[in-house]
Motif scaffolding. Sequence first.
Motif, PDB file in Angstrom:
ATOM      1  N   ILE A  33       5.833   2.094 -52.204  1.00  0.00           N
ATOM      2  CA  ILE A  33       4.739   1.636 -53.068  1.00  0.00           C
ATOM      3  C   ILE A  33       5.274   0.715 -54.162  1.00  0.00           C
ATOM      4  O   ILE A  33       4.700  -0.344 -54.444  1.00  0.00           O
ATOM      5  N   LYS A  34       6.382   1.108 -54.777  1.00  0.00           N
ATOM      6  CA  LYS A  34       6.996   0.312 -55.850  1.00  0.00           C
ATOM      7  C   LYS A  34       7.456  -1.047 -55.334  1.00  0.00           C
ATOM      8  O   LYS A  34       7.283  -2.073 -55.997  1.00  0.00           O
ATOM      9  N   ALA A  35       8.072  -1.047 -54.143  1.00  0.00           N
ATOM     10  CA  ALA A  35       8.606  -2.283 -53.592  1.00  0.00           C
ATOM     11  C   ALA A  35       7.481  -3.248 -53.193  1.00  0.00           C
ATOM     12  O   ALA A  35       7.635  -4.468 -53.283  1.00  0.00           O
ATOM     13  N   ASP A  36       6.353  -2.714 -52.767  1.00  0.00           N
ATOM     14  CA  ASP A  36       5.254  -3.538 -52.288  1.00  0.00           C
ATOM     15  C   ASP A  36       4.445  -4.162 -53.416  1.00  0.00           C
ATOM     16  O   ASP A  36       4.079  -5.336 -53.363  1.00  0.00           O
ATOM     17  N   ASN A  37       4.169  -3.364 -54.466  1.00  0.00           N
ATOM     18  CA  ASN A  37       3.336  -3.856 -55.556  1.00  0.00           C
ATOM     19  C   ASN A  37       3.721  -3.154 -56.852  1.00  0.00           C
ATOM     20  O   ASN A  37       3.565  -1.937 -56.961  1.00  0.00           O
ATOM     21  N   PRO A  38       4.247  -3.889 -57.838  1.00  0.00           N
ATOM     22  CA  PRO A  38       4.674  -3.278 -59.105  1.00  0.00           C
ATOM     23  C   PRO A  38       3.537  -2.527 -59.784  1.00  0.00           C
ATOM     24  O   PRO A  38       2.389  -2.965 -59.767  1.00  0.00           O
ATOM     25  N   GLY A  39       3.885  -1.380 -60.358  1.00  0.00           N
ATOM     26  CA  GLY A  39       2.882  -0.574 -61.036  1.00  0.00           C
ATOM     27  C   GLY A  39       3.139   0.906 -60.802  1.00  0.00           C
ATOM     28  O   GLY A  39       4.132   1.288 -60.175  1.00  0.00           O
ATOM     29  N   PRO A  40       2.258   1.758 -61.275  1.00  0.00           N
ATOM     30  CA  PRO A  40       2.427   3.203 -61.112  1.00  0.00           C
ATOM     31  C   PRO A  40       2.428   3.613 -59.641  1.00  0.00           C
ATOM     32  O   PRO A  40       1.779   2.975 -58.804  1.00  0.00           O
ATOM     33  N   ILE A  41       3.161   4.669 -59.341  1.00  0.00           N
ATOM     34  CA  ILE A  41       3.197   5.201 -57.971  1.00  0.00           C
ATOM     35  C   ILE A  41       1.916   5.971 -57.684  1.00  0.00           C
ATOM     36  O   ILE A  41       1.334   5.854 -56.604  1.00  0.00           O
ATOM     37  N   PHE A  42       1.485   6.744 -58.671  1.00  0.00           N
ATOM     38  CA  PHE A  42       0.301   7.567 -58.492  1.00  0.00           C
ATOM     39  C   PHE A  42      -0.928   6.931 -59.141  1.00  0.00           C
ATOM     40  O   PHE A  42      -0.819   6.194 -60.123  1.00  0.00           O
ATOM     41  N   PHE A  43      -2.055   7.224 -58.569  1.00  0.00           N
ATOM     42  CA  PHE A  43      -3.340   6.772 -59.089  1.00  0.00           C
ATOM     43  C   PHE A  43      -4.120   8.017 -59.503  1.00  0.00           C
ATOM     44  O   PHE A  43      -4.249   8.968 -58.734  1.00  0.00           O
ATOM     45  N   ARG A  44      -4.584   8.051 -60.734  1.00  0.00           N
ATOM     46  CA  ARG A  44      -5.361   9.188 -61.227  1.00  0.00           C
ATOM     47  C   ARG A  44      -6.798   8.761 -61.466  1.00  0.00           C
ATOM     48  O   ARG A  44      -7.049   7.647 -61.934  1.00  0.00           O
ATOM     49  N   LYS A  56     -21.137  20.105 -65.481  1.00  0.00           N
ATOM     50  CA  LYS A  56     -20.068  19.491 -64.704  1.00  0.00           C
ATOM     51  C   LYS A  56     -18.694  19.815 -65.292  1.00  0.00           C
ATOM     52  O   LYS A  56     -18.496  19.728 -66.497  1.00  0.00           O
ATOM     53  N   GLN A  57     -17.779  20.189 -64.433  1.00  0.00           N
ATOM     54  CA  GLN A  57     -16.390  20.414 -64.818  1.00  0.00           C
ATOM     55  C   GLN A  57     -15.565  19.265 -64.247  1.00  0.00           C
ATOM     56  O   GLN A  57     -15.667  18.958 -63.057  1.00  0.00           O
ATOM     57  N   PHE A  58     -14.750  18.624 -65.070  1.00  0.00           N
ATOM     58  CA  PHE A  58     -13.993  17.463 -64.619  1.00  0.00           C
ATOM     59  C   PHE A  58     -12.490  17.739 -64.551  1.00  0.00           C
ATOM     60  O   PHE A  58     -11.973  18.608 -65.250  1.00  0.00           O
ATOM     61  N   PHE A  59     -11.804  16.969 -63.707  1.00  0.00           N
ATOM     62  CA  PHE A  59     -10.349  17.027 -63.628  1.00  0.00           C
ATOM     63  C   PHE A  59      -9.841  15.675 -63.133  1.00  0.00           C
ATOM     64  O   PHE A  59     -10.613  14.848 -62.660  1.00  0.00           O
ATOM     65  N   GLN A  60      -8.544  15.459 -63.259  1.00  0.00           N
ATOM     66  CA  GLN A  60      -7.916  14.229 -62.803  1.00  0.00           C
ATOM     67  C   GLN A  60      -7.319  14.438 -61.420  1.00  0.00           C
ATOM     68  O   GLN A  60      -6.422  15.258 -61.239  1.00  0.00           O
ATOM     69  N   ILE A  61      -7.816  13.698 -60.450  1.00  0.00           N
ATOM     70  CA  ILE A  61      -7.305  13.820 -59.085  1.00  0.00           C
ATOM     71  C   ILE A  61      -6.094  12.889 -58.927  1.00  0.00           C
ATOM     72  O   ILE A  61      -6.031  11.818 -59.539  1.00  0.00           O
ATOM     73  N   PHE A  62      -5.119  13.319 -58.130  1.00  0.00           N
ATOM     74  CA  PHE A  62      -3.924  12.508 -57.881  1.00  0.00           C
ATOM     75  C   PHE A  62      -3.977  11.895 -56.482  1.00  0.00           C
ATOM     76  O   PHE A  62      -4.341  12.563 -55.520  1.00  0.00           O
ATOM     77  N   LYS A  63      -3.602  10.625 -56.420  1.00  0.00           N
ATOM     78  CA  LYS A  63      -3.477   9.931 -55.140  1.00  0.00           C
ATOM     79  C   LYS A  63      -2.276   8.999 -55.220  1.00  0.00           C
ATOM     80  O   LYS A  63      -1.849   8.602 -56.307  1.00  0.00           O
ATOM     81  N   TYR A  64      -1.723   8.647 -54.066  1.00  0.00           N
ATOM     82  CA  TYR A  64      -0.766   7.550 -54.063  1.00  0.00           C
ATOM     83  C   TYR A  64      -1.565   6.269 -54.270  1.00  0.00           C
ATOM     84  O   TYR A  64      -2.642   6.095 -53.687  1.00  0.00           O
ATOM     85  N   ARG A  65      -1.063   5.394 -55.113  1.00  0.00           N
ATOM     86  CA  ARG A  65      -1.777   4.142 -55.366  1.00  0.00           C
ATOM     87  C   ARG A  65      -1.744   3.265 -54.122  1.00  0.00           C
ATOM     88  O   ARG A  65      -0.683   2.900 -53.634  1.00  0.00           O
ATOM     89  N   SER A  66      -2.907   2.923 -53.621  1.00  0.00           N
ATOM     90  CA  SER A  66      -3.015   2.102 -52.413  1.00  0.00           C
ATOM     91  C   SER A  66      -3.664   0.752 -52.695  1.00  0.00           C
ATOM     92  O   SER A  66      -3.782  -0.077 -51.794  1.00  0.00           O
ATOM     93  N   MET A  67      -4.078   0.552 -53.954  1.00  0.00           N
ATOM     94  CA  MET A  67      -4.762  -0.689 -54.297  1.00  0.00           C
ATOM     95  C   MET A  67      -4.034  -1.420 -55.425  1.00  0.00           C
ATOM     96  O   MET A  67      -3.258  -0.825 -56.164  1.00  0.00           O
ATOM     97  N   LYS A  68      -4.300  -2.695 -55.550  1.00  0.00           N
ATOM     98  CA  LYS A  68      -3.644  -3.528 -56.550  1.00  0.00           C
ATOM     99  C   LYS A  68      -4.085  -3.138 -57.957  1.00  0.00           C
ATOM    100  O   LYS A  68      -5.140  -2.551 -58.157  1.00  0.00           O
ATOM    101  N   MET A  69      -3.260  -3.481 -58.933  1.00  0.00           N
ATOM    102  CA  MET A  69      -3.545  -3.133 -60.321  1.00  0.00           C
ATOM    103  C   MET A  69      -4.799  -3.828 -60.843  1.00  0.00           C
ATOM    104  O   MET A  69      -5.406  -3.392 -61.811  1.00  0.00           O
TER     105      MET A  69
END
Length: 210
Positions: A33-44, A56-69
């Motif tokens: 992910i880092k080599a392909d597009n600079p920026g955070p590894i994870f997307f919250r 409503k109860q909220f939380f931050q979901i974790f994903k690998y970043r798959s989209m551009k900044m």
Amino acid sequence: MYKAYFKRLIDIFLSTLGIIVLIPVWIILAAAIKADNPGPIFFRQKRIGRDKSSEKQFFQIFKYRSMKMSTPHDVPTHMLENPEQYITRVGGFLRKTSLDELPQIFNIWLGQMSFIGPRPALWNQDDLYTERAKYGANAVTPGLTGWAQINGRDELEINVKAKLDGEYVKKMSLLFDVRCLIGTIVCVLRSDGIVEGGTGEMNKKEETKI
């Protein structure tokens, strides 16, 4: 007993095991992910969790970043104009194989999610939240995958997805969770139901046929 205790115990055991066993995978994907597009590894992203008190109860979901900044934040993929333009090369692979969802194992370990359950809606997806309320689907812990995910996934319209989530709530059991897990593996291997910007695509296909 399963809903109240065993389901959570299974989530804790499997998520702990997964975090440890997948250490080499974490490292490889992070580097790609880092080599392909600079920026955070994870997307919250802010998501709606289990409705424990009629609010409503909220939380931050974790994903690998798959989209551009430059991608608009907190906008569902199906609401983006030409979503493919925002997806990175590595991100395309991650989304096709569903590996972008892998970091949600940490959400499961923290108790914010379960392996099986309705997918957590975005904080601003009031239409989905309201529709799920009709079937009691907001009252259970959201999942990494679920009954709706193996019956159409991105192709489902909101009302159909909510109804399937309601079915899951009624049928929730160890055997039904195993069925959902096996179905998910099959769908991932086939890349079934993955359509960028594809909410409601299943209905559109039927209309096209008519």
